[in-house]
Design a protein around this motif. Structure first.
Motif, PDB file in Angstrom:
ATOM      1  N   PHE A 158       0.842  -1.197   0.000  1.00 10.89           N
ATOM      2  CA  PHE A 158       0.000   0.000   0.000  1.00 10.89           C
ATOM      3  C   PHE A 158       0.878   1.248   0.000  1.00 10.89           C
ATOM      4  CE2 PHE A 158      -3.450  -2.687   0.302  1.00 10.89           C
ATOM      5  CZ  PHE A 158      -4.652  -2.087   0.684  1.00 10.89           C
ATOM      6  N   LEU A 159       0.599   2.145  -0.907  1.00 12.95           N
ATOM      7  CA  LEU A 159       1.237   3.448  -0.935  1.00 12.95           C
ATOM      8  C   LEU A 159       0.460   4.397  -0.024  1.00 12.95           C
ATOM      9  CD1 LEU A 159       1.885   3.671  -4.787  1.00 12.95           C
ATOM     10  CD2 LEU A 159       3.456   2.868  -3.001  1.00 12.95           C
ATOM     11  N   PRO A 160       1.028   5.547   0.313  1.00 16.22           N
ATOM     12  CA  PRO A 160       0.321   6.459   1.209  1.00 16.22           C
ATOM     13  C   PRO A 160      -1.114   6.775   0.780  1.00 16.22           C
ATOM     14  CG  PRO A 160       2.585   7.155   1.027  1.00 16.22           C
ATOM     15  CD  PRO A 160       2.413   6.013   0.063  1.00 16.22           C
ATOM     16  N   GLU A 161      -1.324   6.940  -0.512  1.00 15.11           N
ATOM     17  CA  GLU A 161      -2.682   7.253  -0.979  1.00 15.11           C
ATOM     18  C   GLU A 161      -3.652   6.101  -0.703  1.00 15.11           C
ATOM     19  OE1 GLU A 161      -2.370   6.681  -5.701  1.00 15.11           O
ATOM     20  OE2 GLU A 161      -0.524   7.330  -4.730  1.00 15.11           O
ATOM     21  N   HIS A 167      -8.134   4.269   5.426  1.00 16.61           N
ATOM     22  CA  HIS A 167      -8.495   4.913   6.687  1.00 16.61           C
ATOM     23  C   HIS A 167      -9.770   5.737   6.540  1.00 16.61           C
ATOM     24  CE1 HIS A 167      -8.258   7.965   9.922  1.00 16.61           C
ATOM     25  NE2 HIS A 167      -7.786   6.952  10.624  1.00 16.61           N
ATOM     26  N   ASP A 168      -9.905   6.421   5.428  1.00 18.46           N
ATOM     27  CA  ASP A 168     -11.106   7.228   5.194  1.00 18.46           C
ATOM     28  C   ASP A 168     -12.359   6.358   5.170  1.00 18.46           C
ATOM     29  OD1 ASP A 168      -9.514   9.472   5.055  1.00 18.46           O
ATOM     30  OD2 ASP A 168      -9.538   9.588   2.862  1.00 18.46           O
ATOM     31  N   GLU A 169     -12.229   5.135   4.646  1.00 14.93           N
ATOM     32  CA  GLU A 169     -13.382   4.254   4.493  1.00 14.93           C
ATOM     33  C   GLU A 169     -13.677   3.421   5.742  1.00 14.93           C
ATOM     34  OE1 GLU A 169     -13.105   1.880   0.950  1.00 14.93           O
ATOM     35  OE2 GLU A 169     -12.813   3.626  -0.355  1.00 14.93           O
ATOM     36  N   THR A 170     -12.658   3.177   6.553  1.00 13.82           N
ATOM     37  CA  THR A 170     -12.839   2.247   7.680  1.00 13.82           C
ATOM     38  C   THR A 170     -12.556   2.864   9.038  1.00 13.82           C
ATOM     39  OG1 THR A 170     -10.550   1.432   7.672  1.00 13.82           O
ATOM     40  CG2 THR A 170     -12.111   0.362   6.157  1.00 13.82           C
ATOM     41  N   GLY A 171     -11.863   3.986   9.066  1.00 13.48           N
ATOM     42  CA  GLY A 171     -11.489   4.602  10.328  1.00 13.48           C
ATOM     43  C   GLY A 171     -10.300   3.947  11.004  1.00 13.48           C
ATOM     44  N   GLU A 172      -9.625   3.052  10.307  1.00 13.47           N
ATOM     45  CA  GLU A 172      -8.493   2.331  10.890  1.00 13.47           C
ATOM     46  C   GLU A 172      -7.254   2.450  10.019  1.00 13.47           C
ATOM     47  OE1 GLU A 172      -8.724  -1.464  13.067  1.00 13.47           O
ATOM     48  OE2 GLU A 172     -10.670  -1.686  12.091  1.00 13.47           O
ATOM     49  N   TRP A 173      -6.109   2.445  10.688  1.00 11.46           N
ATOM     50  CA  TRP A 173      -4.835   2.228  10.012  1.00 11.46           C
ATOM     51  C   TRP A 173      -4.454   0.767  10.216  1.00 11.46           C
ATOM     52  CZ3 TRP A 173      -3.755   6.206   7.109  1.00 11.46           C
ATOM     53  CH2 TRP A 173      -4.040   7.497   7.528  1.00 11.46           C
ATOM     54  N   PRO A 174      -3.893   0.101   9.226  1.00 11.12           N
ATOM     55  CA  PRO A 174      -3.416  -1.260   9.451  1.00 11.12           C
ATOM     56  C   PRO A 174      -2.284  -1.283  10.471  1.00 11.12           C
ATOM     57  CG  PRO A 174      -2.646  -0.447   7.332  1.00 11.12           C
ATOM     58  CD  PRO A 174      -3.609   0.580   7.862  1.00 11.12           C
ATOM     59  N   ALA A 175      -2.058  -2.445  11.067  1.00  8.65           N
ATOM     60  CA  ALA A 175      -0.958  -2.571  12.017  1.00  8.65           C
ATOM     61  C   ALA A 175       0.380  -2.670  11.299  1.00  8.65           C
ATOM     62  CB  ALA A 175      -1.169  -3.790  12.913  1.00  8.65           C
ATOM     63  N   VAL A 176       0.373  -3.271  10.110  1.00  4.97           N
ATOM     64  CA  VAL A 176       1.601  -3.535   9.355  1.00  4.97           C
ATOM     65  C   VAL A 176       1.358  -3.230   7.885  1.00  4.97           C
ATOM     66  CG1 VAL A 176       3.276  -5.312   8.658  1.00  4.97           C
ATOM     67  CG2 VAL A 176       2.316  -5.349  10.974  1.00  4.97           C
ATOM     68  N   PHE A 193       5.396   7.906   5.954  1.00  4.79           N
ATOM     69  CA  PHE A 193       3.947   7.956   6.164  1.00  4.79           C
ATOM     70  C   PHE A 193       3.523   6.900   7.176  1.00  4.79           C
ATOM     71  CE2 PHE A 193      -0.482   7.056   5.355  1.00  4.79           C
ATOM     72  CZ  PHE A 193      -1.042   8.312   5.088  1.00  4.79           C
ATOM     73  N   CYS A 194       4.081   5.698   7.042  1.00  2.34           N
ATOM     74  CA  CYS A 194       3.740   4.621   7.979  1.00  2.34           C
ATOM     75  C   CYS A 194       4.146   5.002   9.404  1.00  2.34           C
ATOM     76  CB  CYS A 194       4.416   3.323   7.553  1.00  2.34           C
ATOM     77  SG  CYS A 194       3.695   2.563   6.084  1.00  2.34           S
ATOM     78  N   LYS A 195       5.343   5.519   9.575  1.00  2.00           N
ATOM     79  CA  LYS A 195       5.799   5.898  10.912  1.00  2.00           C
ATOM     80  C   LYS A 195       4.926   6.998  11.491  1.00  2.00           C
ATOM     81  CE  LYS A 195      10.617   4.431  10.532  1.00  2.00           C
ATOM     82  NZ  LYS A 195      12.050   4.837  10.583  1.00  2.00           N
ATOM     83  N   GLY A 198       1.769   5.316  12.828  1.00  2.25           N
ATOM     84  CA  GLY A 198       1.900   4.180  13.727  1.00  2.25           C
ATOM     85  C   GLY A 198       1.788   2.824  13.063  1.00  2.25           C
ATOM     86  N   ILE A 199       2.117   2.757  11.785  1.00  9.32           N
ATOM     87  CA  ILE A 199       2.048   1.505  11.027  1.00  9.32           C
ATOM     88  C   ILE A 199       3.454   0.914  10.944  1.00  9.32           C
ATOM     89  CG2 ILE A 199       1.447   0.453   8.808  1.00  9.32           C
ATOM     90  CD1 ILE A 199      -0.312   3.008   8.304  1.00  9.32           C
ATOM     91  N   ALA A 200       3.620  -0.305  11.401  1.00  7.81           N
ATOM     92  CA  ALA A 200       4.925  -0.964  11.319  1.00  7.81           C
ATOM     93  C   ALA A 200       5.233  -1.326   9.871  1.00  7.81           C
ATOM     94  CB  ALA A 200       4.944  -2.212  12.190  1.00  7.81           C
ATOM     95  N   VAL A 201       6.499  -1.182   9.499  1.00  9.23           N
ATOM     96  CA  VAL A 201       6.946  -1.495   8.140  1.00  9.23           C
ATOM     97  C   VAL A 201       7.610  -2.867   8.137  1.00  9.23           C
ATOM     98  CG1 VAL A 201       8.499  -0.839   6.265  1.00  9.23           C
ATOM     99  CG2 VAL A 201       7.219   0.916   7.515  1.00  9.23           C
ATOM    100  N   GLU A 202       7.166  -3.691   7.196  1.00 10.69           N
ATOM    101  CA  GLU A 202       7.744  -5.033   7.024  1.00 10.69           C
ATOM    102  C   GLU A 202       8.317  -5.122   5.617  1.00 10.69           C
ATOM    103  OE1 GLU A 202       6.465  -9.572   8.144  1.00 10.69           O
ATOM    104  OE2 GLU A 202       4.889  -8.255   7.387  1.00 10.69           O
ATOM    105  N   ALA A 203       9.557  -5.569   5.501  1.00  9.40           N
ATOM    106  CA  ALA A 203      10.250  -5.611   4.214  1.00  9.40           C
ATOM    107  C   ALA A 203      10.232  -7.003   3.622  1.00  9.40           C
ATOM    108  CB  ALA A 203      11.695  -5.152   4.380  1.00  9.40           C
TER     109      ALA A 203
END
Length: 294
Positions: A158-161, A167-176, A193-195, A198-203
């Motif tokens: 997922f890109l920032p957009e 988030h606009d549709e669900t009110g939530e940010w993913p955890a990862v 954007f993730c930081k 509060g979204i953890a980044v997984e590579a």
């Protein structure tokens, strides 16, 4: 009484720190990726990783090897009871099965193949902005979480957009957010954007499928020689120091062990900066704006 191999695996597992997530859960920072391993071949790969001390396995329905992964978990006892509680298990929804009802059906199919009662993280595999269904899909994932069948919800690529739209549709940010990330493709705008949210980044592809081992005209090799470690260990250590979750893939038992053994040295600031400077303009994988992993 634990055998020597069991003690070694327990010690290896204990060295891997957990990354705290925005939903209160915590994920082991190093896991095993199993992309491009046939269903028949994945069972011994997972078994050797568990034996080496891995307690985080990253799978996906789209990898077409959930059955083999499930057989490995059953053979090692990591599919039920106390052992199951020690393992972080991730799987992902096929893009073709996005949508509310189809996602719920797909999850049932994955659980049967994996031979478990729940997964630790369920992820939307690609955003498919040209056929956006992530909002409805997320609502299905939220139901699975409410039912106790999934602990953590995440997304991939997922890109920032896309994150903002979700988030606009669900009110939530993913955890990862699991993204392609390695020294020559650092996606700093996505990471920032993730930081911020509060979204953890997984590579995934943390070494660009091996291509970054030779990046920078020998920069990685020089650092590896200075620390008496492998170039792969240098790159993985760079990720660790960045706070990134990583899922290196290896089908070889010794290399699996090496990929866990990245906590006995620290990069000097100038070495870390030299790897930072390898960032480039070209990804090794697919473009999230156009790709679907059906």
């Amino acid at each position: 009484m634990l055998e020597t191999s069991d003690l070694a695996a327990a010690a290896a597992a204990a060295t891997v720190p957990d990354i705290a997530l925005n939903d209160g859960n915590a994920i082991p920072q190093i896991g095993l990726g199993i992309l491009r391993i046939d269903d028949d071949a994945v069972e011994p790969v997972v078994e050797s990783a568990l034996s080496a001390g891995y307690r985080h396995i990253d799978g996906a329905a789209g990898y077409n090897n959930e059955g083999g992964l499930g057989r490995a978990l059953a053979a090692t006892g990591y599919n039920t009871g106390e052992q199951r509680g020690k393992l972080w298990l991730t799987t992902k929804l096929r893009d073709s099965q996005q949508g509310y009802d189809s996602a719920l059906r797909a999850f049932d199919d994955s659980l049967k193949l994996l031979q478990v009662d729940y997964v630790d993280m369920y992820m939307i595999h690609w955003p498919t902005p040209f056929n956006w269904r992530s909002g409805d899909t997320w609502k299905a994932l939220a139901k699975l979480r409410a039912d106790g069948r999934v602990k953590t919800l995440g997304v991939c690529n997922f890109l920032p957009e896309h994150l903002q739209r979700l988030h606009d549709e669900t009110g939530e940010w993913p955890a990862v957010n699991q993204i392609e990330l390695h020294p020559t493709w650092q996606q700093r705008d996505v990471v920032a954007f993730c930081k911020e949210h509060g979204i953890a980044v997984e590579a995934y592809s943390p070494m660009a499928r091996g291509a970054d081992l030779n990046a920078g005209n020998g920069v990685i090799a020089k650092i590896a020689d200075a620390h008496n470690v492998s170039p792969a260990q240098v790159i993985l250590r760079w990720h660790i120091e960045n706070g990134t979750i990583i899922i290196p893939k290896s089908v070889h038992a010794e290399r699996q062990k090496q990929n866990l053994d990245v906590f006995g040295f620290t990069l000097f600031p100038e070495e870390h900066a030299a790897i930072d400077a390898l960032d480039g303009p070209k990804r090794a994988g697919h473009d999230p704006l156009t790709f679907t992993y059906a």
